[in-house]
Design an enzyme around this catalytic site. Structure first.
Site, short mmCIF file in Angstrom:
data_model
loop_
_atom_site.label_atom_id
_atom_site.label_comp_id
_atom_site.label_asym_id
_atom_site.label_seq_id
_atom_site.Cartn_x
_atom_site.Cartn_y
_atom_site.Cartn_z
N TYR A 50 91.40 -17.71 9.17
CA TYR A 50 90.63 -18.87 9.66
C TYR A 50 89.70 -19.38 8.55
CZ TYR A 50 86.79 -21.29 12.05
OH TYR A 50 85.82 -22.19 12.41
N GLU A 84 81.79 -19.35 8.22
CA GLU A 84 82.80 -18.31 8.00
C GLU A 84 83.38 -18.44 6.58
OE1 GLU A 84 83.42 -15.86 10.11
OE2 GLU A 84 85.23 -15.03 9.22
N SER A 103 82.68 -24.46 8.25
CA SER A 103 82.14 -23.29 8.93
C SER A 103 81.46 -22.32 7.97
CB SER A 103 83.30 -22.56 9.62
OG SER A 103 82.91 -21.27 9.99
P1 NAP Z 1 86.71 -24.50 20.51
O1 NAP Z 1 85.85 -24.46 21.72
O2 NAP Z 1 87.67 -23.41 20.26
O3 NAP Z 1 87.51 -25.89 20.57
C1 NAP Z 1 88.59 -26.14 19.70
C2 NAP Z 1 89.28 -27.42 20.14
O4 NAP Z 1 90.41 -27.64 19.30
C3 NAP Z 1 89.82 -27.36 21.59
O5 NAP Z 1 89.65 -28.62 22.18
C4 NAP Z 1 91.31 -27.08 21.37
O6 NAP Z 1 92.14 -27.53 22.41
C5 NAP Z 1 91.54 -27.93 20.12
N1 NAP Z 1 92.78 -27.60 19.42
C6 NAP Z 1 93.24 -26.38 19.06
N2 NAP Z 1 94.43 -26.51 18.43
C7 NAP Z 1 94.71 -27.83 18.40
C8 NAP Z 1 95.79 -28.59 17.90
N3 NAP Z 1 96.87 -28.04 17.33
N4 NAP Z 1 95.75 -29.96 18.02
C9 NAP Z 1 94.71 -30.54 18.65
N5 NAP Z 1 93.68 -29.88 19.18
C10 NAP Z 1 93.67 -28.53 19.04
O7 NAP Z 1 85.81 -24.64 19.20
P2 NAP Z 1 84.29 -25.17 19.05
O8 NAP Z 1 83.40 -24.00 19.14
O9 NAP Z 1 84.09 -26.33 19.90
O10 NAP Z 1 84.29 -25.60 17.52
C11 NAP Z 1 84.60 -26.93 17.14
C12 NAP Z 1 84.99 -26.95 15.66
O11 NAP Z 1 83.91 -26.47 14.88
C13 NAP Z 1 86.18 -26.08 15.32
O12 NAP Z 1 86.88 -26.70 14.28
C14 NAP Z 1 85.54 -24.79 14.82
O13 NAP Z 1 86.42 -24.12 13.96
C15 NAP Z 1 84.33 -25.35 14.10
N6 NAP Z 1 83.17 -24.47 14.02
C16 NAP Z 1 82.66 -23.89 15.14
C17 NAP Z 1 81.53 -23.13 15.06
C18 NAP Z 1 80.92 -22.49 16.28
O14 NAP Z 1 80.11 -21.57 16.11
N7 NAP Z 1 81.25 -22.95 17.49
C19 NAP Z 1 80.89 -22.94 13.81
C20 NAP Z 1 81.43 -23.56 12.70
C21 NAP Z 1 82.56 -24.34 12.81
P3 NAP Z 1 92.49 -26.56 23.66
O15 NAP Z 1 91.28 -26.65 24.56
O16 NAP Z 1 93.71 -27.16 24.22
O17 NAP Z 1 92.67 -25.19 23.11
N1 GDD Z 2 84.77 -12.15 19.53
C1 GDD Z 2 84.22 -10.91 19.50
N2 GDD Z 2 84.53 -10.04 20.51
N3 GDD Z 2 83.42 -10.57 18.48
C2 GDD Z 2 82.86 -9.34 18.48
C3 GDD Z 2 83.11 -8.41 19.51
C4 GDD Z 2 84.00 -8.78 20.56
O1 GDD Z 2 84.28 -8.02 21.48
N4 GDD Z 2 82.39 -7.28 19.24
C5 GDD Z 2 81.73 -7.49 18.11
N5 GDD Z 2 82.01 -8.73 17.63
C6 GDD Z 2 81.50 -9.30 16.37
C7 GDD Z 2 82.58 -9.87 15.46
O2 GDD Z 2 83.23 -8.81 14.74
C8 GDD Z 2 81.75 -10.79 14.58
O3 GDD Z 2 81.17 -10.07 13.53
C9 GDD Z 2 80.64 -11.27 15.51
O4 GDD Z 2 80.67 -10.42 16.66
C10 GDD Z 2 80.79 -12.70 15.98
O5 GDD Z 2 82.12 -12.88 16.48
P1 GDD Z 2 82.55 -14.23 17.23
O6 GDD Z 2 81.62 -14.54 18.34
O7 GDD Z 2 84.00 -14.11 17.54
O8 GDD Z 2 82.27 -15.37 16.14
P2 GDD Z 2 82.64 -15.47 14.59
O9 GDD Z 2 81.36 -15.36 13.82
O10 GDD Z 2 83.73 -14.55 14.20
O11 GDD Z 2 83.22 -16.94 14.50
C11 GDD Z 2 82.55 -18.02 15.14
O12 GDD Z 2 81.59 -18.57 14.26
C12 GDD Z 2 82.15 -19.20 13.09
C13 GDD Z 2 80.97 -19.72 12.27
O13 GDD Z 2 80.41 -18.67 11.54
C14 GDD Z 2 83.60 -19.02 15.58
O14 GDD Z 2 83.01 -19.99 16.40
C15 GDD Z 2 84.22 -19.73 14.38
O15 GDD Z 2 85.07 -20.80 14.84
C16 GDD Z 2 83.08 -20.31 13.54
O16 GDD Z 2 83.59 -20.99 12.41
#
Ligand code: NAP
Ligand code: GDD
Length: 332
Positions: free
Chosen positions: A161, A140, A138
């Site tokens: 995280y 992050e 990520s």
């Molecule tokens: P998500 O929608 O939160 O999905 C996470 C998945 O992990 C869900 O299926 C959840 O199951 C499962 N999970 C959580 N805890 C688990 C456990 N103990 N054992 C097995 N499964 C578990 O996340 P996403 O946005 O699809 O992201 C997919 C991956 O990419 C994650 O690893 C995330 O950290 C990473 N990532 C995401 C982003 C982004 O912007 N979306 C960016 C960079 C990296 P439940 O449905 O049961 O909760």
């Molecule tokens: N969730 C959330 N809720 N975020 C908020 C809010 C709110 O009400 N208001 C402002 N934010 C700001 C957060 O402080 C952060 O700076 C930004 O919006 C994005 O927050 P999120 O959408 O929660 O995403 P993230 O960047 O913290 O994390 C996501 O992206 C990562 C990759 O950079 C997640 O998907 C992580 O799993 C992923 O790794």
């Protein structure tokens, strides 16, 4: 001698019920794979994205989708799954993926998001080290290191995280270097979609804008409006995961659009797409401010463009419209 063994088109996805798991399953099924995906037991049914996958690919392709109970905190469940499914590719997408929540549950986040990858890598090494492994790293992990961020940028995570992801990221590299495994990390910047979880900021905004327009909600309460992110479309990003595993040699890649916007800009775009002024509906509350913030993420995807021929197809404005439109349809 040329290898004439047919490719093993069986994939295992951890986190099938999540946003990316659903888009990746869809992509792989459409490309002829047998797909096995993990879910966890929950007190309510949270398989709506898997239902959408089945609807999108159709009944015939959906026969190649298989759902299994497994948990990244349960080594035996992972070993059993590898034996039962014998995949050629494993995509480790499961995680406690919410940054703010990780401050409330740092230990279990480390256990699942960090040590979970160790359990899976070790199970693969013992079962069949020829399996190609994808780790969901990520942006992050870059935390406070200023943009633009690429594969060589210093990692300075700002959340439990982010710390857990750094561990899993380095361990993936370590298994590649120690055991010659095809283990890679995609360092993905934020990617969103109509299937995004409702407590991530983009979906929180698109859902609220749609519900306010439909008369179902009055206001939207957010935290830091100044944070800047490089937001892309999840459907584009799962293709990059697959491309990484089809490469000749294993390597890590930044996947991003190369364009950044603030949370406020997302609000402006979402509300104005429904002919509303965001300032009439949004207020901020300090309870949504994190103990440490990641101010600015902006990725440099040059390596992925060059070596994977990968490019995002959906623009920022296209993404906002896609999300708001889907939420408005759901709300009305
Ligand atoms: P998500 O929608 O939160 O999905 C996470 C998945 O992990 C869900 O299926 C959840 O199951 C499962 N999970 C959580 N805890 C688990 C456990 N103990 N054992 C097995 N499964 C578990 O996340 P996403 O946005 O699809 O992201 C997919 C991956 O990419 C994650 O690893 C995330 O950290 C990473 N990532 C995401 C982003 C982004 O912007 N979306 C960016 C960079 C990296 P439940 O449905 O049961 O909760
Ligand atoms: N969730 C959330 N809720 N975020 C908020 C809010 C709110 O009400 N208001 C402002 N934010 C700001 C957060 O402080 C952060 O700076 C930004 O919006 C994005 O927050 P999120 O959408 O929660 O995403 P993230 O960047 O913290 O994390 C996501 O992206 C990562 C990759 O950079 C997640 O998907 C992580 O799993 C992923 O790794």
């Amino acid at each position: 001698m040329t290898d004439t063994t047919p490719p093993n088109k069986t994939a295992l996805i951890t986190g099938l019920s999540g946003q990316d798991g659903s888009y990746l399953a869809e992509f792989l099924l459409e490309n002829g794979y047998d797909v096995h995906g993990t879910v966890r037991r929950s007190s309510v049914n949270n398989h709506w994205r898997i239902d959408e996958v089945r609807r999108t690919v159709g009944d015939k392709a959906a026969e190649r989708l298989h759902v299994h109970y497994a948990d990244l905190a349960d080594s035996a469940s992972l070993s059993r799954l590898l034996t039962e499914t014998n995949p050629g590719e494993v995509y480790n997408l499961a995680a406690q993926s919410h940054v703010a929540v990780s401050f409330e549950t740092p230990e279990s986040t480390a256990d699942v998001t960090g040590t979970g990858a160790a359990r899976l890598l070790e199970a693969i090494r013992l079962h069949n080290p020829e399996i190609r492994f994808y780790q969901a790293s990520s942006s992050e992990m870059f935390g406070s290191t200023p943009p633009p961020q690429n594969e060589s940028t210093e990692l300075h995570p700002r959340s439990p995280y982010g710390c857990a992801k750094v561990y899993a990221h380095h361990l993936t590299i370590n298994y590649r270097e120690s055991y010659d495994m095809f283990a890679v990390s995609g360092i993905l910047f934020n990617h969103e979609s109509p299937r995004r979880g409702e407590n991530f900021v983009t979906r929180k905004i698109s859902l609220a804008a749609a519900r306010i327009k439909a008369g179902l909600q009055d206001e939207l309460v957010l935290g830091n409006l100044d944070a800047r992110r490089d937001w892309g479309f999840a459907g584009d990003y799962v293709k990059a995961m697959w491309l990484m595993l089809q490469n000749d040699a294993p390597s890590d890649y930044v996947i991003a659009t190369g364009e950044d916007h603030s949370v406020e800009e997302f609000c402006v775009a979402a509300f104005s797409s429904l002919d509303m002024d965001w300032r009439d509906h949004v207020r901020t509350d300090p309870s949504f401010i994190r103990p440490a913030e990641v101010d600015h993420l902006l990725g440099d995807p040059t390596k992925a463009e060059r070596e994977l021929s990968w490019k995002p197809e959906i623009s920022f404005s296209g993404l906002v419209e896609l999300m708001v439109e889907a939420d408005y349809q759901r709300a009305t």
